[in-house]
Design an enzyme around this catalytic site. Structure first.
Site, mmCIF file in Angstrom:
data_model
loop_
_atom_site.group_PDB
_atom_site.id
_atom_site.type_symbol
_atom_site.label_atom_id
_atom_site.label_comp_id
_atom_site.label_asym_id
_atom_site.label_seq_id
_atom_site.Cartn_x
_atom_site.Cartn_y
_atom_site.Cartn_z
ATOM 1 N N SER A 1 0.834 -1.202 0.000
ATOM 2 C CA SER A 1 0.000 0.000 0.000
ATOM 3 C C SER A 1 0.873 1.259 0.000
ATOM 4 O O SER A 1 1.686 1.437 -0.891
ATOM 5 C CB SER A 1 -0.954 -0.060 1.196
ATOM 6 O OG SER A 1 -2.037 0.802 1.017
ATOM 7 N N GLU B 1 -1.826 -3.918 -7.650
ATOM 8 C CA GLU B 1 -3.049 -4.130 -6.868
ATOM 9 C C GLU B 1 -3.581 -2.766 -6.467
ATOM 10 O O GLU B 1 -2.853 -1.766 -6.506
ATOM 11 C CB GLU B 1 -2.751 -4.960 -5.613
ATOM 12 C CG GLU B 1 -1.767 -4.322 -4.614
ATOM 13 C CD GLU B 1 -2.372 -3.370 -3.597
ATOM 14 O OE1 GLU B 1 -3.597 -3.398 -3.389
ATOM 15 O OE2 GLU B 1 -1.614 -2.567 -3.020
ATOM 16 N N HIS C 1 -4.992 -5.726 -1.021
ATOM 17 C CA HIS C 1 -5.602 -5.422 0.269
ATOM 18 C C HIS C 1 -6.612 -6.514 0.612
ATOM 19 O O HIS C 1 -7.801 -6.244 0.775
ATOM 20 C CB HIS C 1 -6.268 -4.047 0.224
ATOM 21 C CG HIS C 1 -5.298 -2.897 0.244
ATOM 22 N ND1 HIS C 1 -4.441 -2.626 -0.794
ATOM 23 C CD2 HIS C 1 -5.049 -1.951 1.196
ATOM 24 C CE1 HIS C 1 -3.710 -1.560 -0.493
ATOM 25 N NE2 HIS C 1 -4.062 -1.139 0.696
#
Lengths: 321, 321
Positions: free
Chosen positions: B103, B199, B269
């Protein structure tokens, strides 16, 4: 009468009603309105397949109307950037066509600036603005005056602390997310010494900050003469914010760049919008908390001679400074 | 015992509970766990003021633990990019520190790759993963094996159509939005011929597409050997989608770039995560619908000699190919 074509370059029009209403109101404002044949095309979330939208844009460019007005934004121009005929679009600008829009249209506007240094106009959309039930008073007035060349400055109320500011630079910018989506690509306009105007919708302040920091780290912000922040609207607070707001973002930005960062510009996904050119020299002056952004009309279109006067977003005319 | 420091580089930890639970579980996994003194610092939405988080990262780098594990992501590393001591961080990597996260950590990982070609690890966070009530089975196993050098390949089930694929390239990527936020800045890693893993979370497919198109228009995608798509999770449909989904995005991407685009990679996630290195040569092989991503352990850390074996995300060991 100035000819105006409504076309759909990005997102689908779910209903035809707002388009009809917009056409009616634009006619009332004195424009000779035509609707592009694919304006109501539908493909998934797009206003027609990529080829259909690409051809619609090129058809408008070949028709060279006085005004090319997008029906709405949404998402879709990013798919067309590598295929747009920038020379064809620039030729229409040279012939007098004003391309008007905001939001997703930023890609077309900044692409034209990047590839051809061609001016375009930041302003309302047909359906999102002229097609809404309650029409703002300032937006159509400002649009009509800008389109006829009568407008050459807009005024707005900003924060204190900028009294006496007087600077000039190329006007550019638009939707912050769309602008950042051009970084690193051939469609990025390398403007230095400009007046950069930014807005966004539905982006949490931390995301606005992340995008501003990207522009900063890319060397874009520190080389500008001024940064005008419009509306950053329709975002949702998070329980993790703990007092972090848009004000935090603006303060952080000001701590990083030694460039005037003015807030309060009527520019964004809000009912009250100015219409201002991109790709022309602007002149920003602040007296007290009153900011005036003027531009050299001769560079924004090709019709010589006009009875220039200014207009602020509260509807008060004022003369160019 | 491998030393492991938990530190907070980005977003604030609202509560201390998940951190305690994570530390307990990581100890049980056999790590010598320490918690950085500023791990629970709070400033607005950040885990402490910029100076506090910057110093925490540098403190961890000076301590040179076996593993530097972020407590969580959020937002915050973007503010530090221009101030991070990349040489100090690279020296810790050289000394054997594995920097692990995902992230927001993408900024640190790709920055280290851009500035120092230093390898890092994509993997779980302390609080987001080890600190959640129900711990996934695969994630801690994969993490522990990767951290001890026992893991050198992960397997996953992908779509049909890639049988026989066998390619090698530098492993890189991470969170798509974070990756795009580096484009145009000095922190962008210019990787060509790589295996790009992507992602994202909370991004509508049209936004995922816009980011992928930015990478494409920037010349990034066509120069890769393979693109692995992980999870694009937690987004909300819009009434305007009219059938436009993530599948539309993947199909559009495949129509544009002549590079294998594989879906199904356990990366994102989501509770079930692999732990894989960035910045080392990867080897991607597909047999039927079974994909294996292996890497050369010697390039990922500095401990010679190991009993290498692979691990797929269903928990079945397999040998490197």
């Amino acid at each position: 009468m100035t000819s105006l074509i409504l076309y759909t370059p990005s997102g689908v029009l779910a209903k035809g009603g707002p388009l009809k209403l917009a056409a009616k109101r634009l006619k009332k404002l004195g424009f000779d309105v035509a609707i592009d044949e694919a304006a109501l095309a539908k493909h998934l979330r797009f206003g027609g397949e990529d080829d259909v939208r690409l051809e619609a844009i090129h058809r408008v460019a070949r028709a060279r109307p006085g005004i090319a007005l997008a029906t709405r934004g949404g998402y879709g121009l990013t798919r067309l950037l590598d295929r747009l005929d920038w020379s064809l679009l620039a030729a229409s600008v040279e012939a007098g066509t004003r391309w008007v829009g905001y939001s997703d249209l930023t890609a077309l506007q900044m692409g034209l600036l990047a590839h051809k240094k061609a001016p375009t106009w930041w302003g309302p959309h047909a359906c999102d603005d002229f097609g809404r039930d309650e029409l703002d008073e300032v937006t159509p007035d400002c649009f009509a005056e800008a389109m006829t060349g009568a407008l050459e400055a807009v005024g707005f109320r900003t924060e204190s602390g900028f009294d006496g500011l007087d600077t000039r630079g190329l006007m550019w910018g638009g939707n912050l997310a769309m602008l950042c989506s051009l970084l690193g690509t051939p469609h990025w306009p390398k403007v230095r010494g400009g007046v950069l105007m930014l807005e966004d919708v539905g982006e949490h302040p931390y995301r606005v900050e992340r995008m501003l920091l990207q522009l900063h780290q890319a060397g874009v912000l520190a080389s500008q003469k001024a940064i005008l922040l419009g509306a950053f609207s329709d975002w949702k607070k998070s329980p993790l914010d703990r007092g972090y707001t848009l004000k935090t973002v603006v303060a952080h930005l000001r701590s990083l760049v030694n460039v005037p960062v003015l807030t309060g510009f009527p520019f964004g996904h809000v009912p009250t919008k100015v219409t201002v050119p991109f790709g022309v020299k602007g002149h920003l002056v602040v007296q007290g908390r009153d900011a005036f952004l003027g531009w050299d009309e001769d560079h924004a279109h090709h019709h010589p001679g006009h009875d220039g006067h200014g207009h602020d977003h509260d509807g008060h005319a004022h003369h160019d400074h």
